[in-house]
Design an enzyme around this catalytic site. Structure first.
Site, PDB file in Angstrom:
ATOM      1  N   PRO A 188       0.769  -1.254   0.000  1.00 16.62           N
ATOM      2  CA  PRO A 188       0.000   0.000   0.000  1.00 16.62           C
ATOM      3  C   PRO A 188       0.800   1.306   0.000  1.00 16.62           C
ATOM      4  CG  PRO A 188       0.030  -0.930   2.193  1.00 16.62           C
ATOM      5  CD  PRO A 188       0.728  -1.924   1.297  1.00 16.62           C
ATOM      6  N   CYS A 189       1.487   1.583  -1.089  1.00 17.45           N
ATOM      7  CA  CYS A 189       2.220   2.842  -1.205  1.00 17.45           C
ATOM      8  C   CYS A 189       1.265   4.037  -1.294  1.00 17.45           C
ATOM      9  CB  CYS A 189       3.165   2.801  -2.396  1.00 17.45           C
ATOM     10  SG  CYS A 189       2.372   2.430  -3.968  1.00 17.45           S
TER      11      CYS A 189
END
Length: 187
Positions: A155-156
């Site tokens: 989850p950047c």
């Protein structure tokens, strides 16, 4: 299923059974547009947004992993199901085997740290740099996020600038905003 689709499926399965397949891929429709999911025998190796141009992504996978690439959805069923569950607000994290071969060094270190950011939460690039023990590496964290080959799953999108603004995103700023708002709806 048409005869052509049946033949393609049969050929892909035969190639995989004979060990002649480097990468399997499938497309998945989602609320943020079509995604390309790709996997090797080691795990999911790439999640790509349509704006990246799927042909370009497949070409890059051919250069970096191997040219034997076929559309073969079965190895990506779990990834597709978990992404569907995520977008249905039924999943807050992913339990997939990932192939991290497209990243190395500090980029990989950052990408391995990103799942520690909880669903609906955010951290700044600076906080991630501190978390990885390199407080001065803020720009390198940004590069690691920008080159993350597994967006959404890793989850950047949960990493923001220190002032709270979005920053860039492989899927585009609008997609990053949608993902963050989507996660806020459940928290």
């Amino acid at each position: 299923m048409s005869e052509l689709e049946t033949l393609k499926k049969k050929l892909a399965e035969q190639a995989a059974a004979a060990g002649l397949l480097d990468v399997s891929y499938r497309l998945l429709d989602t609320p943020v547009g079509s995604l390309l999911l790709a996997a090797t025998d080691a795990g999911v190796v790439r999640v790509a947004f349509a704006r990246e141009d799927f042909d370009t992504v497949l070409g890059s996978l051919a250069e970096k992993i191997g040219v034997r690439i076929l559309q073969r959805p079965a190895p990506l069923d779990a990834a597709a199901r978990q992404l569907d569950e995520y977008f249905a607000h039924q999943r807050t994290s992913f339990e997939l085997t990932l192939d991290h071969r497209l990243s190395s060094g500090y980029r990989l270190e950052v990408q391995l740290a990103l799942p520690s950011i909880g669903y609906g939460q955010t951290m700044s690039y600076r906080q991630i740099a501190e978390l990885t023990g390199r407080p001065a590496a803020v720009r390198a964290v940004g590069t690691a996020c920008a080159t993350n080959p597994l967006p959404i799953v890793v989850p950047c999108h949960r990493v923001l600038r220190s002032d709270g603004t979005l920053g860039g995103y492989l899927g585009g700023e609008d997609t990053k905003k949608v993902l963050l708002e989507f996660e806020q709806d459940l928290t």
